[in-house]
Motif scaffolding. Structure first.
Motif, PDB file in Angstrom:
ATOM      1  N   GLN A 112       0.840  -1.185   0.000  1.00 34.53           N
ATOM      2  CA  GLN A 112       0.000   0.000   0.000  1.00 34.53           C
ATOM      3  C   GLN A 112       0.882   1.244   0.000  1.00 34.53           C
ATOM      4  O   GLN A 112       1.722   1.413   0.883  1.00 34.53           O
ATOM      5  N   PRO A 113       0.772   2.115  -0.998  1.00 36.14           N
ATOM      6  CA  PRO A 113       1.579   3.330  -0.987  1.00 36.14           C
ATOM      7  C   PRO A 113       1.279   4.161   0.253  1.00 36.14           C
ATOM      8  O   PRO A 113       0.140   4.249   0.702  1.00 36.14           O
ATOM      9  N   GLN A 114       2.322   4.790   0.796  1.00 31.96           N
ATOM     10  CA  GLN A 114       2.164   5.537   2.039  1.00 31.96           C
ATOM     11  C   GLN A 114       2.582   6.988   1.853  1.00 31.96           C
ATOM     12  O   GLN A 114       3.464   7.302   1.055  1.00 31.96           O
ATOM     13  N   SER A 115       1.925   7.861   2.625  1.00 27.06           N
ATOM     14  CA  SER A 115       2.305   9.265   2.711  1.00 27.06           C
ATOM     15  C   SER A 115       2.567   9.571   4.177  1.00 27.06           C
ATOM     16  O   SER A 115       1.682  10.055   4.898  1.00 27.06           O
ATOM     17  N   PRO A 116       3.764   9.238   4.680  1.00 26.48           N
ATOM     18  CA  PRO A 116       4.023   9.385   6.120  1.00 26.48           C
ATOM     19  C   PRO A 116       4.109  10.839   6.553  1.00 26.48           C
ATOM     20  O   PRO A 116       4.614  11.698   5.823  1.00 26.48           O
ATOM     21  N   VAL A 117       3.606  11.106   7.756  1.00 28.27           N
ATOM     22  CA  VAL A 117       3.705  12.418   8.391  1.00 28.27           C
ATOM     23  C   VAL A 117       4.131  12.203   9.831  1.00 28.27           C
ATOM     24  O   VAL A 117       3.997  11.105  10.384  1.00 28.27           O
ATOM     25  N   VAL A 118       4.669  13.233  10.466  1.00 25.58           N
ATOM     26  CA  VAL A 118       5.100  13.145  11.863  1.00 25.58           C
ATOM     27  C   VAL A 118       3.887  13.357  12.764  1.00 25.58           C
ATOM     28  O   VAL A 118       3.167  14.359  12.623  1.00 25.58           O
ATOM     29  N   ILE A 119       3.659  12.418  13.678  1.00 22.53           N
ATOM     30  CA  ILE A 119       2.437  12.396  14.491  1.00 22.53           C
ATOM     31  C   ILE A 119       2.805  12.487  15.962  1.00 22.53           C
ATOM     32  O   ILE A 119       3.769  11.862  16.413  1.00 22.53           O
ATOM     33  N   ASN A 120       2.001  13.263  16.704  1.00 28.96           N
ATOM     34  CA  ASN A 120       2.121  13.325  18.160  1.00 28.96           C
ATOM     35  C   ASN A 120       1.012  12.475  18.768  1.00 28.96           C
ATOM     36  O   ASN A 120      -0.170  12.671  18.453  1.00 28.96           O
ATOM     37  N   PRO A 121       1.341  11.493  19.632  1.00 22.81           N
ATOM     38  CA  PRO A 121       0.315  10.594  20.172  1.00 22.81           C
ATOM     39  C   PRO A 121      -0.816  11.317  20.894  1.00 22.81           C
ATOM     40  O   PRO A 121      -1.979  10.908  20.799  1.00 22.81           O
ATOM     41  N   ARG A 122      -0.516  12.393  21.613  1.00 19.22           N
ATOM     42  CA  ARG A 122      -1.567  13.076  22.375  1.00 19.22           C
ATOM     43  C   ARG A 122      -2.606  13.669  21.433  1.00 19.22           C
ATOM     44  O   ARG A 122      -3.815  13.508  21.625  1.00 19.22           O
ATOM     45  N   ARG A 123      -2.138  14.361  20.368  1.00 14.85           N
ATOM     46  CA  ARG A 123      -3.081  14.955  19.426  1.00 14.85           C
ATOM     47  C   ARG A 123      -3.839  13.860  18.667  1.00 14.85           C
ATOM     48  O   ARG A 123      -5.034  13.975  18.394  1.00 14.85           O
ATOM     49  N   LEU A 124      -3.139  12.769  18.348  1.00 17.89           N
ATOM     50  CA  LEU A 124      -3.780  11.651  17.648  1.00 17.89           C
ATOM     51  C   LEU A 124      -4.947  11.102  18.458  1.00 17.89           C
ATOM     52  O   LEU A 124      -6.053  10.921  17.942  1.00 17.89           O
ATOM     53  N   PHE A 125      -4.714  10.834  19.739  1.00 18.48           N
ATOM     54  CA  PHE A 125      -5.768  10.263  20.581  1.00 18.48           C
ATOM     55  C   PHE A 125      -6.926  11.239  20.744  1.00 18.48           C
ATOM     56  O   PHE A 125      -8.098  10.847  20.733  1.00 18.48           O
ATOM     57  N   ASP A 126      -6.601  12.533  20.903  1.00 19.49           N
ATOM     58  CA  ASP A 126      -7.659  13.537  21.085  1.00 19.49           C
ATOM     59  C   ASP A 126      -8.561  13.593  19.850  1.00 19.49           C
ATOM     60  O   ASP A 126      -9.791  13.693  19.970  1.00 19.49           O
ATOM     61  N   GLU A 127      -7.944  13.545  18.658  1.00 21.31           N
ATOM     62  CA  GLU A 127      -8.726  13.682  17.434  1.00 21.31           C
ATOM     63  C   GLU A 127      -9.469  12.401  17.064  1.00 21.31           C
ATOM     64  O   GLU A 127     -10.482  12.444  16.372  1.00 21.31           O
TER      65      GLU A 127
END
Length: 704
Positions: A401-416
């Motif tokens: 599967q082609p990917q478009s990686p980005v830098v992620i912060n776990p706190r913001r990820l869980f909140d969203e």
């Protein structure tokens, strides 16, 4: 749809005497029933068995009905072919209790191994002791239910016999050594001697005279030492004379083992030991010594060396043969698993195609004004989306599967994600989060990560039957070499994401197959069995590691490790509304599939775009080089011809005012990505896509 009846062509591929016996046997008189009604799992097991060189058998059902290959038929001696189709306890009545335990254990899903079991079997017209390694594994249905037992027989008679012979030789060696020690302790030696170095005269006792084939008068008067050297074996002569010279020169102890000629013109082993004596001025004077018989010990040592060499050769041959058979068995099992996967994919895609076909056929009979038309159209579109999701899961499992990686912060990820996950699991499931005070960032494809966590949440909801607690946790982990062992990770810093539930948990046999594609414990029609496979493929493709732990009636925890990223979190794009107005631009559509090209052109014309069409890259390049004005290129990825989609993009980006390009593909196969990561200048539209998605992407590209 797959069939449960035997394929005659498959039966014809069974070769060998046992295969013909199985085909010709009247199975209707056994619990297995006629051969053309056998389940696929039994036919696969029989096919694997018949193709192996080791003696193998299948014990099927509660009765342990016996089927076997040619090697097993030869191993069974005169019992073949009468035992074919018999219950295993009748076929081998002397081991009835043993085989009953094997069948019952296998049907409970247990594996058994017995090493070096002693049996008495007919060999060359008489009863003989043989030793066997016996391995039993359950044969399970697609649902994981054990239905029979696969038996592998490895004869170890040669190795066991050699080991016993070696043990006997070692015992003989120890006995000879003990006799030597007794001889030394009791003074039972072959003689004593003194070499008077200054006069070069060797004198000895009566036993020395007999040993070296001299008369008593000769050794009493003394002889030159060279006369004693005359009966030393030619292969030992130079070594012994050099050792004596060094002993005299360096004042070291003398101990030598060598062969001398006997009175019968044979050779016997002796050991000579002694030490040189010197006068006051340091000149060598006397060399006294003793001769000991070590012939029995040396013979035993030689025999032991020969047996050890033979045993090593036999073991190496047995290991090589077993390795080859195991490799063949693994390949057979791999092909069987591939067949199961292919069947699962075909089943799900055929269901999807049937849903689309059924709704489209129904629309043929409905007038356009019928109120059921929108409902049927929506049902067909939903089926298309199910097929697209299945293809996406397969690509994730295959790590394509082609990917478009980005830098992620776990706190913001869980909140969203919290609200989305809550909708997915329902109001009766409590969602909790646990995050370290300063969580580290990590870099992966955001959309695929969200899909993975959504899959885990849905699995947790089903395991909790819609009522329980689902916990998302994130922690910073520094893994050393010991912690990385078996995880395909390098030591370093990692972000761990954990998803835990309070559901029913998984027993060990289910946990072992958790990541297996198309394996599911859910009822028919309630899951494809690709969810965890998709998560596994995405995590591995992202350079991470995934592990599952589970306890029945307690719950399940999935731990995912991603390498830490030291970059800043990727900024979230502003939620500005994309311009979705259509028309007013010229679009060149390139696709080698005529039906796809026709439908895409029709959709764009309905959106009031001016549309140019090309059936391949060569035709598209001709249109572009003709000078006609083009505002955007929408092109398939994999097409025949000399001009590729990358060539079209190169032309588009080289213009004074670059022309935006959108790639549309169902499977890129690395044509537009390196290491499955999309290139920065590529916009990818995954097939199949909805008309509104196409409109949004075109509007975004034109306004970009």
């Amino acid at each position: 749809m797959t069939s449960n009846t035997a394929d005659p062509r498959q039966l014809d591929s069974w070769i060998g005497e046992s295969a013909r016996a199985i085909r010709d046997f009247d199975w209707s008189t056994t619990p297995l029933g006629p051969i053309d009604t056998w389940p696929q799992v039994l036919r696969s097991a029989v096919q694997i068995m018949l193709r192996n060189a080791l003696p193998m058998a299948v014990l099927w059902g509660e009765e342990g009905t016996l089927l076997y290959n040619d090697a097993y038929a030869q191993f069974s001696g005169g019992r073949h072919p009468e035992i074919l189709g018999m219950p295993i306890e009748r076929a081998w009545p002397e081991a009835a209790a043993f085989n009953r335990n094997v069948v019952e254990s296998g049907l409970r899903g247990e594996t058994l191994s017995y090493l070096d079991i002693d049996f008495v079997l007919p060999r060359a017209g008489r009863e003989a002791h043989v030793w066997l390694d016996l391995h039993y594994s359950p044969i399970a249905s697609d649902e994981g239910m054990p239905l029979g037992v696969l038996a592998v027989v490895v004869e170890t008679t040669v190795r066991v016999t050699l080991e016993r012979t070696r043990a006997e030789a070692e015992a003989a060696f120890r006995a000879a050594d003990e006799r030597l020690q007794l001889a030394l302790n009791s003074g039972a030696v072959l003689g004593t001697f003194v070499w008077e170095i200054q006069h070069n005269r060797v004198k000895g006792d009566e036993r020395f005279a007999r040993t070296f084939l001299f008369s008593l008068e000769q050794v009493t008067a003394g002889l030159p030492i060279e006369r004693a050297f005359d009966i030393i074996h030619p292969d030992d002569y130079e070594r012994i004379t050099s050792l004596i010279a060094r002993t005299v020169r360096e004042n070291t102890s003398y101990r030598a083992e060598y062969r001398i000629r006997t009175a019968e013109s044979g050779w016997t082993w002796i050991m000579a030991s002694g030490r040189c004596e010197y006068d006051e001025s340091g000149r060598p004077m006397r060399f006294p010594g003793v001769i000991i018989d070590i012939h029995d010990r040396k013979v035993a040592e030689e025999k032991l060396r020969e047996l050890t060499h033979d045993l090593e050769d036999k073991i190496a041959e047995a290991v090589a043969a077993r390795t080859a058979v195991e490799a063949q068995l693994r390949q057979s099992l791999k092909m069987e698993a591939l067949g199961a996967m292919t069947g699962g994919v075909a089943h799900d895609f055929n269901n999807t195609l049937q849903a689309i076909s059924g709704n489209l056929q129904l629309l043929q009979y409905l007038p356009p004004t019928d109120k059921r038309v929108p409902e049927r159209l929506q049902a067909a579109m939903d089926a298309v989306q199910r097929g697209a999701k299945l293809a996406s899961q397969l690509l994730s499992f295959a790590r394509r599967q082609p990917q478009s990686p980005v830098v992620i912060n776990p706190r913001r990820l869980f909140d969203e994600l919290r609200e989305l996950l809550q909708h997915a699991v329902g109001a009766s499931v409590t969602i909790g989060t646990m995050i370290v005070e300063e969580p580290w960032n990590f870099c992966v494809d955001r959309n695929q990560l969200e899909n993975a966590l959504l899959n885990l949440a849905i699995n947790a909801r089903d395991a909790m039957r819609g009522d329980g607690k689902f916990l998302l946790a994130s922690s910073n982990e520094v893994l050393d070499a010991a912690a990385c062992e078996g995880k395909e990770l390098r030591p370093g810093e990692y972000v761990r994401l954990s998803a835990s539930d309070t559901g029913t948990g998984m027993p060990p046999e289910v946990l072992e197959r958790a990541f297996e594609p198309f394996f599911t414990t859910k009822p028919e029609g309630h899951g494809t069995g690709l969810g965890l496979s998709m998560v596994f493929g995405f995590v591995k493709q992202s350079g991470g590691h995934i592990a599952v732990s589970s306890t029945v009636d307690v719950g399940t925890t999935v731990d995912i490790f991603f390498p830490r990223s030291h970059d800043d979190e990727t900024a979230t794009p502003r939620a500005d509304a994309l311009m979705t107005q259509t028309g007013g631009a010229t679009v060149l559509v390139v696709d080698d599939d005529a039906s796809v090209l026709s439908s895409t052109v029709a959709i764009l014309e309905a959106m009031r775009y001016t549309v140019l069409r090309a059936a391949n890259g060569d035709a598209a390049m001709s249109v572009l080089e003709s000078g006609v004005h083009v505002d955007l290129i929408l092109t398939d990825v994999v097409m025949p011809g000399k001009v590729s989609c990358a060539d079209l993009a190169e032309w588009a980006f080289s213009q004074t005012r670059p022309v935006p390009v959108i790639y549309a593909s169902g499977y890129t196969r690395d044509m537009i990505s390196r290491d499955s990561v999309l290139r920065p200048n590529v916009t990818l539209l995954n097939k199949p896509y909805r008309a509104e998605t196409l409109a949004r992407e075109i509007a975004a590209a034109l306004n970009g």
